[in-house]
Design a protein around this motif. Structure first.
Motif, PDB file in Angstrom:
ATOM      1  N   GLY A  60     -11.830  37.191  60.894  1.00  0.00           N
ATOM      2  CA  GLY A  60     -12.746  38.355  60.295  1.00  0.00           C
ATOM      3  C   GLY A  60     -13.226  38.084  59.071  1.00  0.00           C
ATOM      4  O   GLY A  60     -13.681  36.975  58.755  1.00  0.00           O
ATOM      5  N   GLY A  61     -13.530  39.116  58.220  1.00  0.00           N
ATOM      6  CA  GLY A  61     -14.186  39.097  57.010  1.00  0.00           C
ATOM      7  C   GLY A  61     -14.266  40.343  56.311  1.00  0.00           C
ATOM      8  O   GLY A  61     -13.379  41.030  56.438  1.00  0.00           O
ATOM      9  N   ARG A 103     -10.709  44.511  54.881  1.00  0.00           N
ATOM     10  CA  ARG A 103     -10.696  43.412  55.921  1.00  0.00           C
ATOM     11  C   ARG A 103     -11.425  44.082  57.054  1.00  0.00           C
ATOM     12  O   ARG A 103     -10.876  45.332  57.634  1.00  0.00           O
ATOM     13  N   VAL A 104     -12.428  43.449  57.803  1.00  0.00           N
ATOM     14  CA  VAL A 104     -13.054  44.003  59.085  1.00  0.00           C
ATOM     15  C   VAL A 104     -12.959  42.629  60.185  1.00  0.00           C
ATOM     16  O   VAL A 104     -12.876  41.765  59.756  1.00  0.00           O
ATOM     17  N   LYS A 105     -12.952  43.376  61.394  1.00  0.00           N
ATOM     18  CA  LYS A 105     -13.021  42.287  62.520  1.00  0.00           C
ATOM     19  C   LYS A 105     -14.253  41.521  62.682  1.00  0.00           C
ATOM     20  O   LYS A 105     -14.005  40.111  62.833  1.00  0.00           O
ATOM     21  N   ASP A 106     -15.336  42.015  62.480  1.00  0.00           N
ATOM     22  CA  ASP A 106     -16.690  41.280  62.687  1.00  0.00           C
ATOM     23  C   ASP A 106     -17.791  42.007  62.114  1.00  0.00           C
ATOM     24  O   ASP A 106     -17.526  42.954  61.357  1.00  0.00           O
ATOM     25  N   ALA A 107     -18.856  41.294  62.211  1.00  0.00           N
ATOM     26  CA  ALA A 107     -20.218  42.014  61.894  1.00  0.00           C
ATOM     27  C   ALA A 107     -20.508  43.211  62.238  1.00  0.00           C
ATOM     28  O   ALA A 107     -21.274  44.183  61.564  1.00  0.00           O
ATOM     29  N   ALA A 154     -18.011  36.412  56.590  1.00  0.00           N
ATOM     30  CA  ALA A 154     -16.875  35.948  57.522  1.00  0.00           C
ATOM     31  C   ALA A 154     -16.102  35.216  56.373  1.00  0.00           C
ATOM     32  O   ALA A 154     -16.623  34.415  55.536  1.00  0.00           O
ATOM     33  N   PHE A 155     -14.750  35.286  56.602  1.00  0.00           N
ATOM     34  CA  PHE A 155     -13.914  34.486  55.840  1.00  0.00           C
ATOM     35  C   PHE A 155     -14.215  32.979  56.034  1.00  0.00           C
ATOM     36  O   PHE A 155     -14.166  32.296  55.088  1.00  0.00           O
ATOM     37  N   GLU A 156     -14.389  32.385  57.181  1.00  0.00           N
ATOM     38  CA  GLU A 156     -14.753  31.137  57.543  1.00  0.00           C
ATOM     39  C   GLU A 156     -15.971  30.559  56.674  1.00  0.00           C
ATOM     40  O   GLU A 156     -15.789  29.335  56.230  1.00  0.00           O
TER      41      GLU A 156
END
Length: 201
Positions: free
Chosen positions: A161-162, A171-175, A184-186
């Motif tokens: 997520g991010g 925190r959210v799962k996706d865009a 995005a966390f990555e």
């Protein structure tokens, strides 16, 4: 004006100035120590709370391992270097899902307990982490192979997520959960230092 009144006014002004400065630079208090069994998980990069490799001697770290000045195993000498990344964290502390492991150097990392390797490429592994039947998270990371001339170091373990840029506390799962400002966390872990769930705790 008496010196006593002048001193009192000076102290009052100093106090007001201090309050104004404190409002600009808030400080958190009563935080717990950061370690692998700390369920507060303050940092986004989970490796920041991992047990140091040299403290896992005998169980996870075996052999005549040598370390660089930052504690990274720079020569396994035929052994292995392991750590409890997270240990006995209650279910719900972290999300289940695919976590990104980034690292520098050449070698092979293995994951055990509640983590399973999904995919691997140089410098990046994807692992699936899910709390176990005991309702706890336990993730072990072991460096099985490492090139002494380019050893594995600077490991970062990032949750799925991010965040939406306008709300770093959620925190959210996706865009799809943001309006064009998803981070995005990555890819944004250098800017997003703290776990959003911890900031809302």
């Amino acid at each position: 004006m008496s010196s006593r009144l002048f001193s009192l006014i000076s102290l009052l002004l100093l106090f007001i100035t201090s309050l104004a400065q404190a409002a600009k630079f808030p400080v958190g208090i009563n935080t717990n120590e950061v370690m692998q069994i700390d369920s507060s998980v303050p940092f986004l990069n989970l490796f920041k709370q991992a047990l140091p490799f040299d403290e896992a001697n005998g169980k996870l770290t075996r052999g005549n391992i040598t370390y660089d000045r930052n504690g990274w195993p720079n020569n396994l000498n035929g052994g292995q270097a392991g750590t409890n990344l997270i240990h006995w964290l209650p279910e719900g502390t972290l999300p289940n899902g695919n976590y990104t492991v980034l690292y520098e150097g050449q070698g092979k990392i293995a994951y055990t307990d509640d983590a399973k390797l999904v995919s691997s490429q140089p410098g990046k592994d994807i692992i699936h982490v899910a709390s176990g039947a005991d309702k706890f998270f336990k993730v072990t990371l072991i460096i099985k192979q490492s090139n002494p001339n380019n050893y594995i170091k600077n490991i970062r373990v990032l949750p799925p997520g991010g965040i939406c840029a306008n709300n770093p506390f959620q925190r959210v799962k996706d865009a799809s959960q943001c309006r064009g400002n998803y981070q995005a966390f990555e890819t944004h872990y250098k800017q997003i230092l703290f776990n959003p769930d911890y900031l809302r705790f």
